[in-house]
Scaffold this active site. Sequence first.
Site, short mmCIF file in Angstrom:
data_model
loop_
_atom_site.label_atom_id
_atom_site.label_comp_id
_atom_site.label_asym_id
_atom_site.label_seq_id
_atom_site.Cartn_x
_atom_site.Cartn_y
_atom_site.Cartn_z
N HIS A 79 0.86 -1.18 0.00
CA HIS A 79 0.00 0.00 0.00
C HIS A 79 0.89 1.23 0.00
O HIS A 79 2.04 1.19 0.45
CB HIS A 79 -0.92 -0.01 1.22
N GLU A 81 1.28 3.93 1.70
CA GLU A 81 1.93 4.42 2.90
C GLU A 81 3.14 3.56 3.27
O GLU A 81 4.16 4.08 3.75
CB GLU A 81 0.95 4.56 4.05
#
Length: 89
Positions: A79, A81
């Site tokens: 992902h 982040e």
Amino acid sequence: IWSMMTSTKTTANETMQAGSRHDWTDRERKFMKMAMETARKAISEEEVAVGCVFVDTRTDRVIAATHNETTKTRNASRHCELVAVDQIL
């Protein structure tokens, strides 16, 4: 460090208005727009359209800007982040 994440399913303004507890500053809008740009890049790479930007709030320097890489890497942990944290480290 401050991070902004968004999806291209909404505009930056819609994202900033949804559930907002404060008025967004021009500075925050600038970084949200950068997150939107990284989400758009994800689309061109056939990824999930989510992007994030990590900012050093003392200097306003962008220290990471990226999008999801789950499809490309076939790895559910990629992902945006987490990819950004890897960029920083």
